[in-house]
Scaffold this motif. Structure first.
Motif, PDB file in Angstrom:
ATOM      1  N   LYS C  42     152.602  57.508  53.023  1.00  0.00           N
ATOM      2  CA  LYS C  42     154.015  57.163  52.851  1.00  0.00           C
ATOM      3  C   LYS C  42     154.209  56.052  51.824  1.00  0.00           C
ATOM      4  O   LYS C  42     155.030  56.177  50.909  1.00  0.00           O
ATOM      5  N   SER C  43     153.450  54.975  51.988  1.00  0.00           N
ATOM      6  CA  SER C  43     153.598  53.858  51.040  1.00  0.00           C
ATOM      7  C   SER C  43     153.242  54.300  49.645  1.00  0.00           C
ATOM      8  O   SER C  43     153.918  53.947  48.676  1.00  0.00           O
ATOM      9  N   THR C  44     152.180  55.066  49.542  1.00  0.00           N
ATOM     10  CA  THR C  44     151.747  55.516  48.227  1.00  0.00           C
ATOM     11  C   THR C  44     152.842  56.324  47.549  1.00  0.00           C
ATOM     12  O   THR C  44     153.158  56.115  46.374  1.00  0.00           O
ATOM     13  N   PHE C 162     162.495  51.282  50.615  1.00  0.00           N
ATOM     14  CA  PHE C 162     162.116  50.319  51.669  1.00  0.00           C
ATOM     15  C   PHE C 162     160.789  50.754  52.268  1.00  0.00           C
ATOM     16  O   PHE C 162     160.669  51.865  52.766  1.00  0.00           O
ATOM     17  N   ASP C 163     159.776  49.857  52.234  1.00  0.00           N
ATOM     18  CA  ASP C 163     158.491  50.180  52.851  1.00  0.00           C
ATOM     19  C   ASP C 163     158.319  49.371  54.131  1.00  0.00           C
ATOM     20  O   ASP C 163     157.932  48.210  54.090  1.00  0.00           O
ATOM     21  N   GLU C 164     158.601  49.988  55.256  1.00  0.00           N
ATOM     22  CA  GLU C 164     158.525  49.333  56.567  1.00  0.00           C
ATOM     23  C   GLU C 164     159.153  47.935  56.550  1.00  0.00           C
ATOM     24  O   GLU C 164     158.494  46.950  56.829  1.00  0.00           O
ATOM     25  N   PRO C 165     160.448  47.864  56.250  1.00  0.00           N
ATOM     26  CA  PRO C 165     161.068  46.546  56.052  1.00  0.00           C
ATOM     27  C   PRO C 165     161.156  45.714  57.326  1.00  0.00           C
ATOM     28  O   PRO C 165     161.353  44.507  57.233  1.00  0.00           O
TER      29      PRO C 165
HETATM   30 MG   LIG Z   1     152.372  51.943  54.427  1.00  0.00          MG
END
Ligand SMILES: [Mg+2]
Ligand SMILES: Nc1ncnc2c1ncn2[C@@H]1O[C@H](COP(=O)(O)OP(=O)(O)OP(=O)(O)O)[C@@H](O)[C@H]1O
Lengths: 251, 213, 244
Positions: C42-44, C162-165
């Motif tokens: 997901k982050s990637t 938004f990455d796991e804000p």
């Molecule tokens: Mg991640």
């Protein structure tokens, strides 16, 4: 010999003005080498942390520079600059405009000391840069700043603050290292003390005077650096208390 | 190249002198450094303060002044040392102050629980220090110690100013005898020091990795 | 007309394939929530959108531009995409206002006073105008993340990522950050959000995209997804997140 100490050889003229002149030479060397090595060291550190594949040869060269100059004695380097480089007509001609103010020995000493110290400053700053979390650079890049702009505005200020205790130690080392230039004939404090010693045989007085001058300069410098460190670190890492440079750190 | 090969035996003979200087000074500095470092870490002020004074005083001095001091002033005081031994004393005592700080930091990094456990078993303070704390501290200090020893090896070149006929002194003599080959001669000296010191630091790093494994 | 379009995007670190041919498109104004187990990429994926990571294959179009085309001006593209990190990544040596003003002043060459007014308006919007001259470390986690959102908004981005804000926040601070995000979604912002806040996904998302092992496994309206996920992996994932 302690029952007939003759402090007048250093407290009265001509000894006194010899030493004061020497102190002025040492101080100039120290200040100029510190400024120079901060600039050069920063550039080297930036080059070493670069990531562009095209810059790989540059990175190799810079790490060779850092390793080589840290592993060869300063004295050898100073002799190299003064009896090697400054024996070339080309170099002498280039230095000629500065000669009314600074002798060739002084310039060779300054060059050698700066290049030597830069290698250490570069290493200290490089580890400072590496301890700035990656997210800082990413956040700045995500905002649209280019690599260099992000480095300048976001990473370097933090890296300097984190590395400053270590860099400050290098400044103090550089100040003490200025004394090595006496071996290539620069008329610094130690050179003058040696002159006094050979004229009067008052070794204890002459070298104690040189020692006191260095201790005073280094103490003042550490006090100044401690203030700077405190100012810098409270902004970047309020929680962290880092040991400030104490009177005389590295050699 | 002829400049180097013709004078090679003359210059290399100095390496033996440099090695003797370095080894003797390292031994002296290690003994003094551990002693003063342990004193520096002591609870009692009577023990600690002289150690702090020793460390601070020596660390405020440039080595070159310290060398001149040891040579000229000690002889005035009646200790008639040859330049070689004056050099060993100067390098050894000078480096010991830096080692002492490293030893002190290493000791401080050993958790208090180690002290308490040893003292709880009835070991005396001195025994606890020698058998429990110092061995652990030494492991952590190893990298800093190695870089201090490399500094010492570089610093041996400075005793040429009091006339010790070590490697760099012979290089300078060769250089001024030839007069025309500064780059070859000084470059050769630089490469020798580099190979020695860089090799030593790589070797130490390998040793460390092996110990950590 | 999609504002973000992934076609067959691949990415690997050495032998490890992290993205295995991603096809995904996001239309303007859409709010997409990315779900998936840890390590699913997901982050990637998110970081590929504004070229914080480069890709090994496939094409990406963001705002009409390809972030991995050499001819693209990345700084310009990134200015149009706001990114909010899990750990805020505020600049500790700058005040809150300076954090927000940096990119507008340095990239858009906005005059300082105009940038400052803009920063104040954004702080107003995230509810902490009084913190303008504080240092980030003097703020709570929730306040820091709201500053980070304001900072990302300062460049007037067309897309917000938004990455796991809220993952690094204490539970009592999650709500204040989610409120800002809900408000932003309501204003018509295009958003791609990686989060474990299922409530947010249910209420705010237009679409839920479920990833596993570097692939998009499911893409559905939140109601459908939560009511009856069609794949085994998604069912298992939902069972796990709703039972903890
Ligand atoms: Mg991640
Ligand atoms: N810089 C890197 N080098 C090597 N592997 C990496 C790197 N960054 C991520 N990975 C690997 O890529 C995979 C996907 O990572 P990613 O961070 O995209 O997952 P994620 O879905 O965001 O997981 P999480 O929910 O834990 O944040 C993981 O297996 C991770 O270990």
């Amino acid at each position: 010999m302690f029952n007939d100490l003759s402090w007048s050889v250093v407290l009265d003229d001509p000894g006194r003005s010899f030493l004061l002149h020497g102190a002025w030479v040492s101080l100039q060397l120290a200040v100029l080498a510190i400024i120079g090595s901060t600039v050069v060291g920063t550039l080297v550190a930036l080059g070493r942390v670069s990531t562009a594949p095209a810059l790989a040869p540059l990175r190799w060269l810079l790490s060779a520079y850092v390793e080589f100059f840290r592993n060869v004695p300063l004295l050898v380097q100073l002799v190299f600059w003064s009896f090697g480089m400054f024996s070339l007509d080309l170099v002498r001609a280039a230095a000629a405009p500065l000669n009314p103010v600074y002798s060739n020995q002084f310039l060779a000493g300054l060059l050698g000391l700066t290049i030597y110290t830069s290698a250490y400053v570069a290493e200290a700053l490089r580890s400072g840069i590496q301890s700035v979390p990656r997210g800082q650079l990413e956040a700045a890049r995500a905002g649209g700043l280019g690599y260099w702009a992000a480095m300048r505005a976001v990473v370097l200020p933090q890296a300097f603050a984190l590395a400053f205790p270590a860099i400050g130690n290098q400044y103090i080392s550089a100040t003490k290292n200025t004394s090595v230039v006496m071996a290539i004939g620069v008329t610094d404090v130690v050179f003058q003390a040696q002159q006094i010693e050979s004229a009067t045989f008052a070794a204890f007085e002459a070298y104690t005077a040189a020692l006191v001058i260095f201790v005073v300069i280094c103490l003042a410098e550490s006090a100044l650096l401690a203030l700077v460190v405190r100012g810098m670190l409270t902004r970047v890492r309020p929680g962290v208390r880092t040991a400030a440079p104490t009177p005389a750190l590295e050699s | 190249m002829g400049a180097i090969t013709d004078n090679l035996p003359f210059m290399l003979a100095g390496l033996w002198e440099t090695a003797k200087l370095a080894v003797l000074a390292i031994v002296l500095s290690a003994v003094l450094g551990v002693l003063v470092g342990a004193m520096r870490s002591a609870r009692s002020r009577l023990v600690r303060w002289p150690a702090i004074g020793y460390i601070q005083l020596i660390r405020s001095a440039p080595l070159i002044v310290f060398i001149l001091y040891c040579y000229f002033v000690l002889s005035d005081l009646g200790f008639d040392l040859t330049p070689f031994w004056a050099g060993v004393v100067a390098l050894g005592v000078f480096t010991s102050a830096y080692l002492a700080e490293i030893v002190h930091a290493g000791i401080a990094s050993v958790p208090r629980g180690q002290w308490e456990a040893a003292r709880a078993c009835g070991l005396s303070q001195a025994i606890t220090m020698r058998d429990v704390v110092l061995p652990q501290a030494l492991r952590r200090m190893a990298p800093a110690l190695v870089s201090e020893f490399i500094k010492l090896i570089k610093d041996t070149s400075l005793v040429s100013i009091i006339g010790v006929f070590e490697f760099f002194h012979r290089v300078e003599v060769t250089n001024s005898r030839l007069l025309t080959e500064p780059f070859a001669v000084l470059g050769f000296a630089a490469v020798c020091y580099f190979v020695l010191n860089y090799g030593l630091s790589r070797f130490a790093r390998r040793l460390e990795l092996r110990l950590d494994a | 007309m999609p504002i973000i379009e992934f076609t067959g995007v691949r990415k690997s670190y050495g032998d490890l394939a992290v993205l295995n041919g991603i096809d995904l498109s996001v239309t303007e104004g859409e709010v997409v929530v990315l779900l998936g187990p840890s390590g699913s990429g997901k982050s990637t994926l998110l970081r590929c959108i504004n070229a914080l990571e480069d890709v090994s294959g496939g094409t990406i179009v963001v705002n009409g531009r390809d972030p991995h085309d050499r001819a693209t001006n990345l700084n310009e593209l990134r200015s149009g995409v706001g990114f909010v990190f899990q750990h805020f990544n505020l600049y500790p040596h700058m005040t809150v206002a300076q954090n927000i003003m940096l990119a507008p002043v340095r990239v858009k060459k906005l005059p300082k006073d105009a940038a400052r007014r803009r920063a104040m308006a954004l702080l107003e919007r995230v509810g902490i105008p009084e913190k303008a001259d504080s240092l980030p470390t003097q703020l709570s986690g929730g306040q820091q993340q709201r500053v980070a959102i304001a900072r990302a908004l300062a460049m007037d981005p067309a897309i917000m990522l938004f990455d796991e804000p809220t993952s690094a926040l204490d539970p009592e601070m999650i709500q204040e950050v989610l409120e800002v995000m809900v408000d932003l979604a309501g204003s018509g912002m295009t958003m791609v959000v990686v989060t474990h806040e299922m409530g947010f996904a249910r209420k705010v998302a237009d679409r839920v995209v479920f990833m596993d092992a570097g692939r998009v496994v499911e893409s559905a309206a939140p109601d459908d997804f939560f009511a009856s996920p069609s794949t085994e992996r998604a069912q298992e994932f939902l069972r796990r997140v709703t039972h903890i």
